[in-house]
Motif scaffolding. Structure first.
Motif, PDB file in Angstrom:
ATOM      1  N   PRO A 170       1.001  -1.548   0.149  1.00 54.18           N
ATOM      2  CA  PRO A 170       0.237  -0.073  -0.123  1.00 54.18           C
ATOM      3  C   PRO A 170       1.578   1.134  -0.012  1.00 54.18           C
ATOM      4  N   HIS A 171       1.901   1.298   1.108  1.00 59.01           N
ATOM      5  CA  HIS A 171       3.257   2.373   0.664  1.00 59.01           C
ATOM      6  C   HIS A 171       3.612   2.478  -1.355  1.00 59.01           C
ATOM      7  N   LEU A 172       3.668   1.502  -2.163  1.00 58.82           N
ATOM      8  CA  LEU A 172       4.183   1.695  -3.237  1.00 58.82           C
ATOM      9  C   LEU A 172       2.754   2.039  -3.701  1.00 58.82           C
ATOM     10  N   ASN A 173       1.612   1.754  -3.680  1.00 58.42           N
ATOM     11  CA  ASN A 173       0.919   2.339  -4.433  1.00 58.42           C
ATOM     12  C   ASN A 173       0.386   3.797  -4.125  1.00 58.42           C
ATOM     13  N   LYS A 176       5.280   5.734  -3.375  1.00 56.91           N
ATOM     14  CA  LYS A 176       6.430   6.196  -2.307  1.00 56.91           C
ATOM     15  C   LYS A 176       7.231   5.366  -2.271  1.00 56.91           C
ATOM     16  N   PRO A 177       7.976   5.813  -1.738  1.00 58.50           N
ATOM     17  CA  PRO A 177       9.589   4.526  -2.215  1.00 58.50           C
ATOM     18  C   PRO A 177       9.602   4.090  -0.797  1.00 58.50           C
ATOM     19  N   ALA A 178       9.721   2.587  -1.553  1.00 55.36           N
ATOM     20  CA  ALA A 178       9.703   1.847   0.011  1.00 55.36           C
ATOM     21  C   ALA A 178      10.821   2.167   1.401  1.00 55.36           C
ATOM     22  N   LEU A 179      12.452   3.410   0.748  1.00 52.33           N
ATOM     23  CA  LEU A 179      12.740   3.325   1.029  1.00 52.33           C
ATOM     24  C   LEU A 179      12.402   4.379   2.561  1.00 52.33           C
ATOM     25  N   THR A 180      11.170   5.002   2.363  1.00 55.49           N
ATOM     26  CA  THR A 180      10.850   6.394   3.807  1.00 55.49           C
ATOM     27  C   THR A 180       9.559   5.745   4.423  1.00 55.49           C
ATOM     28  N   LEU A 181       9.302   4.525   4.309  1.00 53.36           N
ATOM     29  CA  LEU A 181       8.742   3.494   4.776  1.00 53.36           C
ATOM     30  C   LEU A 181       8.955   3.064   6.299  1.00 53.36           C
ATOM     31  N   ALA A 188      12.499  -4.548   8.498  1.00 52.26           N
ATOM     32  CA  ALA A 188      13.836  -4.209   7.186  1.00 52.26           C
ATOM     33  C   ALA A 188      14.821  -5.837   6.793  1.00 52.26           C
ATOM     34  N   ALA A 189      14.742  -5.945   8.025  1.00 53.43           N
ATOM     35  CA  ALA A 189      15.972  -7.698   7.629  1.00 53.43           C
ATOM     36  C   ALA A 189      15.094  -8.441   6.541  1.00 53.43           C
ATOM     37  N   ILE A 190      13.869  -8.654   7.293  1.00 51.08           N
ATOM     38  CA  ILE A 190      13.330  -9.218   6.201  1.00 51.08           C
ATOM     39  C   ILE A 190      13.111  -8.597   4.725  1.00 51.08           C
ATOM     40  N   LEU A 191      12.742  -7.990   4.696  1.00 49.63           N
ATOM     41  CA  LEU A 191      12.703  -6.891   3.425  1.00 49.63           C
ATOM     42  C   LEU A 191      13.633  -6.740   2.460  1.00 49.63           C
ATOM     43  N   THR A 198      12.985   0.402  -4.819  1.00 48.97           N
ATOM     44  CA  THR A 198      13.228   1.940  -4.646  1.00 48.97           C
ATOM     45  C   THR A 198      13.428   1.811  -2.433  1.00 48.97           C
ATOM     46  N   ALA A 199      13.642   0.472  -2.451  1.00 44.69           N
ATOM     47  CA  ALA A 199      14.270   0.577  -1.156  1.00 44.69           C
ATOM     48  C   ALA A 199      16.106   1.014  -1.013  1.00 44.69           C
TER      49      ALA A 199
END
Length: 367
Positions: A170-173, A176-181, A188-191, A198-199
Motif C-alpha cells: 500500500p505504501h508503493l500504491n 512512495k518509495p519503500a525507502l521512506t516506509l 527491514a531485515a526481512i525486506l 525503491t528501497a
C-alpha cells in the motif's frame, strides 16, 4: 565490492559524470537517448585529505586510497516498467547495485535535447521514481501471491515475509518509495533480500552548467531538487557540473586545482559526491601507516576490530589478539606515534572494539 549505480533520464549527463568519476573516457556520451546500453563499471578512489598528513608522519611517499565501484546505467524513460525503451534490461541493472545516484538536469541548453522537450527537474524525478515504484509493485505482488500459499500451510518464514510485504504494497500504491516506509529492524531485515529498487539508498546529483556551479545556490532548479529530495525521499542532494568534471579528467592534480580556483570553487563536486555515496553505502575508513605505505581500508559501519583486520588478510582476523589504536585527529595533533603514546592517546583495543572512521590501527595477531 559494493556498487553505486548512476541513473537518470537520457541526456542528463550520466555518462559524462561517470567518465569524470572513473577518470576515464570509457562511457560514450552523445546527444541522443540510449547512448549507454550495457552498464559501464569503474572502480573509483575515494578522495580523503587525511592521507597526506599521515604520509608525512610515517615518512613515506606511497599513499593508497580506498575505492568502490560505480556503474553507469542507461537512461530510463517513461514506461520502462512496461518495457518501454530498454526498460526491463535497465531495471535489472539497477536491481544489481547497492545505492543509486540519480542525475537530474538543472540547466537550460537548447543545443542539448531533453527527452521530454523541456527542463523540469521535479517531473524528471517523478518519472524515474514512478517507473521504479511500478516495478517494485509488480515484484511485491508476485512475492505476496507466492508466500500466501505457504503462509496458509503454517510456514513461519512465509508468514513473516507476507506480513512485511503487506505493509510495503500500500505504501508503493501511494507512489512512495519503500525507502521512506517506517520499518523496525526485524522488518527491514526481512525486506532486504527482496532487493526492491525503491528501497535502495539514494543521492540526487543536480547537474548544472559550467557557468552556474559557483552560484548554484541561486539556481531555482537546484533549490527545487534539494527541497523535493529532502521532503519526499529524505535524501541528500549534491551539486555537480558534469562538463567541468569532464574537463578535469585529463588534467594533473595541480592543474585541476588551479582550474577549479579560476572557476571560483575550492573542490570538485565529484569528490563530494563520491564521499557522500561512500557513506550512503554505510562504508567507513580506517588507516594503516608505516614506512612502506599509508593506506586507507574500507569497513562497514559497526565492524569490530577482528572484522577490520580481516579486510587486510583473513589470517589477521583468525588470529586476532589486539589492535593498537589512535585516532587520526590525535595522531596528527601529536605529530608522531611516540608523542601520542606519551600523552596516553595510543591505546590497545580488543575483539569487541567497534572501529571508528579515521582510526589508525596496527594489528597484533598469531596463527
Amino acid at each position: 565490492m559494493l556498487r553505486a549505480g548512476i541513473v537518470g533520464l537520457p541526456n542528463v549527463g550520466k555518462s559524462t559524470l561517470f567518465n569524470a568519476i572513473a577518470r576515464t573516457r570509457k562511457a560514450e556520451s552523445a546527444n541522443y537517448p540510449f547512448c549507454t546500453i550495457d552498464p559501464n563499471v569503474g572502480v573509483v578512489t575515494v578522495p580523503d585529505n587525511r592521507l597526506e598528513p599521515l604520509a608525512k608522519i610515517a615518512k613515506t611517499e606511497v599513499i593508497i586510497p580506498t575505492s568502490f565501484e560505480f556503474v553507469d546505467i542507461a537512461g530510463l524513460v517513461q514506461g520502462a516498467a512496461q518495457g518501454e525503451g530498454l526498460g526491463n534490461k535497465f531495471l535489472s541493472h539497477i536491481r544489481e547495485v547497492d545505492a543509486i545516484i540519480q542525475v537530474i538536469r538543472c540547466f537550460e541548453d537548447e543545443d542539448i535535447h531533453h527527452v521530454a522537450g523541456s527542463i523540469d527537474p521535479i517531473r524528471d524525478i517523478e518519472t524515474i521514481m514512478t517507473e521504479l515504484v511500478l516495478a517494485d509493485m509488480e515484484s511485491v505482488q508476485k512475492s505476496l501471491d507466492r508466500r500466501a500459499k505457504d503462509a496458509k500451510k503454517g510456514d513461519k518464514t512465509a508468514k513473516a515475509e507476507h506480513a512485511v510485504l503487506s505493509k510495503v504494497l500500500p505504501h508503493l500504491n501511494d507512489g512512495k518509495p519503500a525507502l521512506t516506509l517506517e520499518l523496525n529492524p526485524e522488518e527491514a531485515a526481512i525486506l532486504k533480500p527482496f532487493f526492491l529498487l525503491t528501497a535502495k539508498p539514494t543521492i540526487f546529483a543536480a547537474n548544472v552548467k559550467e557557468s552556474e556551479l559557483v552560484d548554484a545556490a541561486n539556481n531555482p532548479h537546484v533549490a527545487k531538487v534539494k527541497n523535493y529530495a529532502q521532503e519526499h525521499h529524505a535524501c541528500e542532494t549534491v551539486v555537480i557540473s558534469a562538463q567541468i568534471e569532464s574537463d578535469l579528467v585529463d588534467l594533473a592534480p595541480d592543474e585541476a586545482s588551479d582550474f577549479l580556483s579560476e572557476m571560483g570553487v575550492s573542490e570538485s563536486g565529484v569528490g563530494s559526491m563520491i564521499r557522500s555515496t561512500y557513506h550512503l553505502l554505510g562504508l567507513r575508513t580506517y588507516f594503516t601507516a608505516g614506512e612502506v605505505e599509508v593506506r586507507a581500508w574500507t569497513i562497514h559501519e559497526g565492524d569490530r576490530a577482528p572484522q577490520a583486520a580481516g579486510v587486510i588478510h583473513t589470517d589477521f582476523e583468525r588470529g586476532f589478539i589486539k589492535a593498537e589504536t589512535v585516532t587520526y585527529k590525535d595522531l596528527v595533533e601529536c605529530g608522531s606515534v611516540a608523542a601520542a603514546r606519551d600523552k596516553g592517546l595510543y591505546r590497545m583495543e580488543g575483539k569487541e572494539y567497534v572501529v571508528q572512521d579515521g582510526d589508525v590501527l596496527l594489528f597484533k595477531f598469531n596463527v
